[in-house]
Design an enzyme around this catalytic site. Sequence first.
Site, PDB file in Angstrom:
ATOM      1  N   TYR B 442      -8.603  -3.847   0.122  1.00 17.30           N
ATOM      2  CA  TYR B 442      -7.280  -3.825   0.770  1.00 17.30           C
ATOM      3  C   TYR B 442      -6.167  -4.427  -0.115  1.00 17.30           C
ATOM      4  CZ  TYR B 442      -8.211  -8.525   3.015  1.00 17.30           C
ATOM      5  OH  TYR B 442      -8.484  -9.824   3.313  1.00 17.30           O
ATOM      6  N   GLU B 443      -4.955  -4.224   0.342  1.00 17.07           N
ATOM      7  CA  GLU B 443      -3.761  -4.612  -0.415  1.00 17.07           C
ATOM      8  C   GLU B 443      -3.712  -3.900  -1.773  1.00 17.07           C
ATOM      9  OE1 GLU B 443      -1.426  -6.303   1.223  1.00 17.07           O
ATOM     10  OE2 GLU B 443      -0.197  -5.813  -0.528  1.00 17.07           O
TER      11      GLU B 443
END
Lengths: 272, 604
Positions: B442-443
Amino acid sequence: MLPGPGARKEKNVDIVVLLKQVPATESLIQVADDGVSIKTEELKWVINPYDEFAVEEALRIREAQGGSVTVLSVGTDKAVEAIRTALAMGADTGVLVNDPAALGKGALATARVLAAAVKQIPFDLVIAGQRAVDADQFQVGPAVAEYLRIPNVSMVIKTELLDGSIRCHRTIEGGTVVVESPLPMLFTTQRGLNEPRYASLPGIMKAKKKPLETKTLADFGLDAGALEGPTARIRALSPPAERGGGRIIEGESAAEKAAALVKALHEEAKVI
Amino acid sequence: MAQIIADRRDIDFVLHEQFEVEQLSEHERFQEFTKKTIDMVVTEARNLAVKEILPTREESDRQGCVFEDGKVTVPECFHRVWELYKEGEWLAMPEDPEYGGQGMPTCVALAASDYLVGANYAFMMYSGLTHGAGKLVEAFGTEQQKKMFLKKMYTGEWTGTMLLTEPEAGSDVGALTTAAVKNDDGTYSIAGSKIFISSGEHDMAENIIHPVLARIEGAPAGTKGISLFIVPKFWVNEDGSLGELNDVVCTGIEEKMGIHGNSTCSLTMGGKGGCRGLLLGEENKGMRAMFLMMNDARLLVGLQGYTCASNAYLYALNYARERVQGKNLLKMMDKDAPSVPIIQHPDVRRMLITMKAFTEGMRSLLYYAGLCEDRIKVAADADETAKWQGIADVLIPICKGYVTERAFEICSTALQVYGGYGYIKDYPLEQLLRDVRITLIYEGTNGIQAMDLLGRKLGMNKGKPVMDLLGEMQQIVAQAKQIDVLQAPAAATEKAINRLAEVGMQIGATAMSPKVLEAFSFAHPFMMVTGDVVMAWMLLWRAVLAAQKLEKGAKKKDVAFYEGQIKSIDFFAGQMLPITMGKMEAIMAMNPAAIEISEESFGG
C-alpha cells in the site's frame, strides 16, 4: 491546572509528595563485585511505583480543590529525571536534596532530611509511597510524619477531602478501615488508590520550565554529623535461588497418579 | 531480557551521536527541543507504548474488527488505549501548535513513533491516517475549514482516512469514476464507491473525516481532472457542531492476512443520493495535493514496515540467547558437552548479524529522511531548502520500497531463528510476518516506488539531488579513510558508490531510449542496489563515530555497542556489498528476457 486568580477556589490544598527514584522492575538486577550493593551502570530508573500513586493523588486533589503540588526527593543528579517526569505529569515544583552526606544512611536518616526539607515548604498534606520497591523498608513515610509531629495514615486506597480534614480508607487484613485526620497530615499509598496518568506531550514541554531547586543539608541547618547511620549494615546480597525443575508424577493410570500426587503433597510438601 | 520493540541505545545513538539532533534547537522554531526534552519525549513514548499499546497487539490480531449492519467494531482493548493516546496528545507531533500539534522535529517524532507504531501499528494506523488527513486540511483548507476540522482531528477527537482506491482505479488513480456535482450552496454532491479504506469506519471517534478524490462533472479525463473533497461521516456545521449523518455507507470490511486491528472498509457515497462534500483546495488540483502529502505518507509506511523488523530482530535476539539446543560446534564429538544457547551456532549468528546490520542502517535512513524535513524547515536560503528537499525526494522511495522489502526479509529471518516455534501462534513472529507484508503494497506498491526512483527522482533537476546525495556519501567515506580499522569497508563502500553512479547514468539513459521497457524491468533491482549503497553509507557513518569514541576511551557499557557498530559495516561490506556489486553488473548487462518473452511463453 492551577486556577487563575479570579477562579481561586476556597479550599486550596498545598501538597508535598515524597518521591524516590528506583531501578525499574523490568531491569535485570545483578549483585556488584563488592557483594553488598547492586550494579547500577545499566539499570533503567523510574519513579517508585507507590510514589507514582502519590503524585497522581496529589494532582487529583489539586485539580478538585486548587492548591499546589511540590515533589521532593533525596538523590543524586540522576533523580532529576524522576522529578521532571512528575512535573510532566502535572506537579508544580520540584525540590531535590542532592548531598552525598544525605545518601546511604538508611531510612530514618532519609526521613530526617525529608522532614527538614518539608518544613521549609508551606503544606497541608504530605503524600508518600507506602514503601520504595528497591529496599522495601516501609519506614520513610511514617518516620517523616513523626519528625514533623503530624498524624500519619498508611496504606490508603481512597481519600475524601473534608473541611480542614481528610477521610482515608486504608487496607487492613481482610478489609478496609475508614479513618479521619485533621490537616496537616501525611498518608502513604496502597495499590488501588488510583491509576497514575502518563505524562502528556504538552506536559513534557512544560516540565522543563517549572522550577526545580537543588538543596544540600546546609540549607536546612543540618550537618552531616547529625545524621547518624546507617543503623543497619548490609553484610551480603545474593540473587534468589533459581527455581528447580518440575517433577512429573509417574503412574500407570490416572487414579494411580492421583494417589502418588496426594502422597507427595501430604508427606513431602506437607501442604495437605 | 534485552529490550523490546526498539533498542533504546540505538535510538539515542542515531539521534544524539549520528545526527546531533539537538543542534536543531539553535533555531527558534525548535528551540524547546533540547537533549533533555528529546530524551523525555522518547522515554514517555516508550512508556506508553510498552505498558499500554503493546499489550493490545496480539489480542487485536486475534479479535479483529467486526462488521455488522453498516457498523464496524474495533477490538475492545483499543478504546481505553485510544483515550490515553489522545490525552497524551501524541497524534500530531510535528505539526503547528496553533492547530493542536507539538511543533516537534520530524526526526524526534520518528524516534517516538519507533515505539508507538512499533507497539501495534494496526492500532496506530487510526492515528496515522488522521494525521495525514489533517495535513491535507492544513495545507489546502480555507481558514474556515481549518477552524471546523483541524483541531478536532489533531487531537484525535475525530479521525481521518483517505479515499483514493476504487475497484478499477488502484495504482492507476487517474481511472477513478467517483463523481462530484456542484450544488447551489457551494457544497458538492458526491457519488461513487471506494475500497481498501484503512480506518474507514469504526467506533472509536464521534466523527470520521474522509478526504475523497473525485471527478467534477465535465472535468478532463485522467489525473488532470481529479479534485479533492472533504466528506465527513456526520456533517459539520460552520460553527463546528455536528449535523446530520452524511450518506456515506460502509458496505463491508476485508478479511486480511494481517493488521487485523485496523478496519479496511468499502464505502459507498451517495447511494441514497444524499452525500455532501466540501471542495478542499482548487478544482482539478487533487492529484497535486496528493503528491504534496506523499513523502510523509510513504515515510510512515516505511516506518511501519521497519518497526516490524526492529521488533522481530529483538525477539529473535532474546530467543537466541535463551534457547538452549545442540552442542557448540567445537564440542560436537564430546558426548558430555552441554547443550548451549543457539546464539553460539554459526548459522544463527549469520542470521542475527544480518538482521542487526539492516535494522541499524534502516533506522539511520528513516531518521535521516526526517532530519531532511527538519532542515528544510530551518534552511537559511533557497539553495539549502532545495538541497534537503532534493535529497529527501530521492530517499523517499528507498525509505518506503527498499525498507519494507528488507523488513519483510528480516521478519522472515527472525521467524527462522525460532525454528518451528516461529511458525505457531504462541510466539509473536508469525503475526509480525503477516502484518509487515502489506507495507510492500500500500501507499504505492514497491514496483511503483521503483518506477518513481527511476522515472522521476533520478533525473529530477538534471540529476542534482542525486549528485548531492552521492556527495554526502562521499564525505563519510573520506572520514572513514582516516581510520585504520575502517580501511576495508571504506574502500568497498566507495567502490559501490562509484559503481552506483555509473549504473544510475546508464539505466537513466536507457529509460529515455527505445529500450525504455528493459530499463523499467530493472527499476526494482535498481531501487534495491541503491538501498544497499545507502545502507553501507549509514553503517559506515555509524562506524566512523564508534571508532572515534572507542579511540577516545568510551565508557565500559558503551564499548560493546561501539564495537558492534564496527562489526555491522564490516559484515555488510564483506558479505552484502559483493552481492550488490553483482546485482549492479546484472543491471548494466540489462538482460531483456523479461520484456522479450511472449505472454504465451509464460505458460500456465
